[in-house]
Enzyme design. Structure first.
Site, PDB file in Angstrom:
ATOM      1  N   PHE A 131       0.890  -1.228   0.027  1.00  0.00           N
ATOM      2  CA  PHE A 131       0.032   0.147  -0.090  1.00  0.00           C
ATOM      3  C   PHE A 131       0.842   1.191  -0.011  1.00  0.00           C
ATOM      4  CE2 PHE A 131      -0.200   2.419   4.074  1.00  0.00           C
ATOM      5  CZ  PHE A 131       0.624   1.818   4.635  1.00  0.00           C
ATOM      6  N   LYS A 132       2.107   1.159   0.452  1.00  0.00           N
ATOM      7  CA  LYS A 132       2.832   2.223   0.511  1.00  0.00           C
ATOM      8  C   LYS A 132       3.096   2.905  -0.869  1.00  0.00           C
ATOM      9  CE  LYS A 132       5.253   1.578   4.834  1.00  0.00           C
ATOM     10  NZ  LYS A 132       4.814   0.327   5.324  1.00  0.00           N
ATOM     11  N   ASP A 133       2.934   2.073  -1.847  1.00  0.00           N
ATOM     12  CA  ASP A 133       3.100   2.527  -3.161  1.00  0.00           C
ATOM     13  C   ASP A 133       2.373   3.922  -3.440  1.00  0.00           C
ATOM     14  OD1 ASP A 133       4.805   0.804  -4.723  1.00  0.00           O
ATOM     15  OD2 ASP A 133       3.282  -0.632  -4.568  1.00  0.00           O
ATOM     16  N   ALA A 136       3.898   7.112  -1.922  1.00  0.00           N
ATOM     17  CA  ALA A 136       5.331   7.126  -2.472  1.00  0.00           C
ATOM     18  C   ALA A 136       5.087   7.632  -3.990  1.00  0.00           C
ATOM     19  CB  ALA A 136       5.995   5.928  -2.509  1.00  0.00           C
TER      20      ALA A 136
END
Ligand SMILES: *Cc1c(COP(=O)(O)O)cnc(C)c1O
Length: 459
Positions: A131-133, A136
């Site tokens: 989910f950090k995509d 970022a």
């Protein structure tokens, strides 16, 4: 009379506010020192304020009623744009912000039903399957927009225990004007995670440290305060404290609700696997802007300082313990101060909106096994912590239902998943290519001087 210096300070504050109203610029203040007030651009470039204080928007903009009640009439891109426009204000032109948000969410974010009470928002179909995509990608594009007219080259320096590094590396891959240097602990990230850090090349360099994640983080902090390094490099961080990584996480709460409303009349209980508390804080912020939600649950592993606080009102940060859901092994969650700020430190209101649960490793593994055998759905450890927490909540509160946030693809945590289900998880096609690429790293000891030499050489 006030001393002159205070008057001057007050005057300049008033000026900033008036200018911000005139020009529609969102102002962000430092939670440690409210006198430090900056624009979105400065907050994005600096990451954090003085004394490592977090920035916070001085207004919580409300959604238009017509928008939030009719999400299904809007495209995902339009929803993302409406979500972010007030936070970027006039510092990113509309047409560019539209492009940035479209790029941020250009993969599937489906809400899938696991059983009658619990659904999952799959946030792991982005380039690094985390989910950090989303945060970022938004941050890297905003930063490169802000740097385009400055003739400085920026070095993004990050320490990672696994997921952050990959998402940041991918987000900045081939971005001109930006070099990324990632430190990770040798032999302590999973094979998929390692390839995501080390096989990209171009403007991304990976440094393999003979040590722990804490060693990596200590060296990064040292670099940020080293005069010689800062004299020759413009360093910036890409951790979740940055507003440009934190705020876009609101977008998928709206996308989830759009899907939820197609088959449900009641408002959802939203359960978020939490470590540094950036993700759930974004959800709560969205709720304060008008997103309907029945309740929020912070699902934690054995690092339980916040669940304990929510139950007892005693806030005590503890030493981090290692668990299977290692991206949530955080003893002192940095974003929690933002949650307190949203609730204006009113504990009763916080407690009536958010509950906390702590789930241990045994229960995590058992949940992966049970969900796989009963419903044929494969959870990884972080999402399993969330599933177990929401299941408990629905047992204690009959009639309620909701969804969990699926924060990573099971293939990123193969050991735990295979142990619990006895199945081998297949690599998604997008990864097969990556796994065949060569790993390129520089190996160093946990010695700051070695890192310093590498950084100064780069210049
Ligand atoms: C980072 C991470 C989390 C925790 O998110 P926070 O915003 O730090 O609370 C949960 N699950 C996975 C897989 C992560 O990588």
């Amino acid at each position: 009379m006030y001393p002159k210096s205070i008057l001057q300070e007050l005057k300049s504050l008033v000026k900033i506010r008036i200018n911000s109203i005139k020009t529609k610029t969102m102002i962000y203040y430092n939670l440690k020192d409210k006198k430090e007030q900056v624009t979105f651009k400065t907050a994005t470039i600096k990451g954090q304020g003085k004394e490592k204080g977090l920035f916070f928007p001085n207004v919580i903009p409300q959604f238009e009623k017509d928008f939030i009640e009719n999400l299904n009439h809007f495209s995902d891109e339009e929803i993302a744009f409406q979500c972010m426009k007030d936070f970027a204000g006039n510092e990113i032109p509309e047409s560019i912000l539209k492009e940035i948000v479209s790029q941020t969410i250009n993969f599937d974010i489906p809400l899938k039903k696991i059983n009658d009470k619990i659904s999952i928002l799959e946030l792991f179909h982005g380039p690094t399957l985390a989910f950090k995509d989303i945060g970022a990608r938004f941050m890297s594009q905003s930063l490169s927009y802000f740097l385009k007219d400055e003739d400085k080259k920026v070095t993004v320096l990050v320490a990672t225990s696994g997921d952050t590094g990959g998402a940041v590396a991918h987000g900045f891959y081939k971005t001109s004007g930006v070099n990324v240097v990632i430190l990770y602990p040798k032999n302590r990230v999973s094979p998929v995670q390692e390839k995501q850090l080390t096989a990209l090349g171009e403007n991304i360099s990976a440094i393999e440290v003979n040590g722990t994640f804490d060693d990596c983080q200590t060296m990064v902090k040292q670099a940020f305060s080293d005069q010689e390094i800062n004299a020759s490099l413009f360093l910036t961080s890409a951790n979740s404290i940055n507003v440009a990584r934190w705020l876009p996480q609101q977008i998928y709460y709206l996308l989830a609700l759009k899907q939820w409303q197609k088959t449900n009349n009641e408002n959802p209980v939203i359960c978020v696997p939490s470590g540094n508390f950036g993700n759930i804080c974004a959800g709560i912020l969205t709720h304060f802007r008008g997103l309907p939600a029945e309740h929020f649950i912070a699902a934690c592993n054995e690092n339980d300082s916040i669940p304990t606080y929510l139950n007892t009102q005693k806030l005590e940060y503890k030493k981090t313990v290692a668990t299977l859901s290692n991206a949530m092994d955080v003893g002192h969650p940095s974003n929690f101060v933002r949650i307190l700020e949203i609730f204006e430190n009113q504990f009763k209101n916080l407690q009536s909106t958010v509950s906390g649960y702590s789930i241990n490793d045994d229960k995590t593994l058992k949940t992966i096994t049970d969900v796989y055998t009963k419903y044929g759905y494969t959870l990884e450890p972080h999402s399993a912590v969330a599933f177990a927490a929401l299941e408990k909540y629905t047992e204690e509160n009959p009639g309620k239902k909701g969804f969990i946030l699926g924060t990573a693809h099971p293939v990123k945590f193969p050991d735990a998943v295979e142990k619990a289900t006895h199945i081998t998880i297949e690599l998604p096609e997008s990864l097969a290519d990556l796994m065949n690429k060569e790993k390129k790293t520089v190996e160093i000891n946990a010695d700051f001087e070695e890192l310093k030499r590498i950084l100064l050489d780069k210049n």
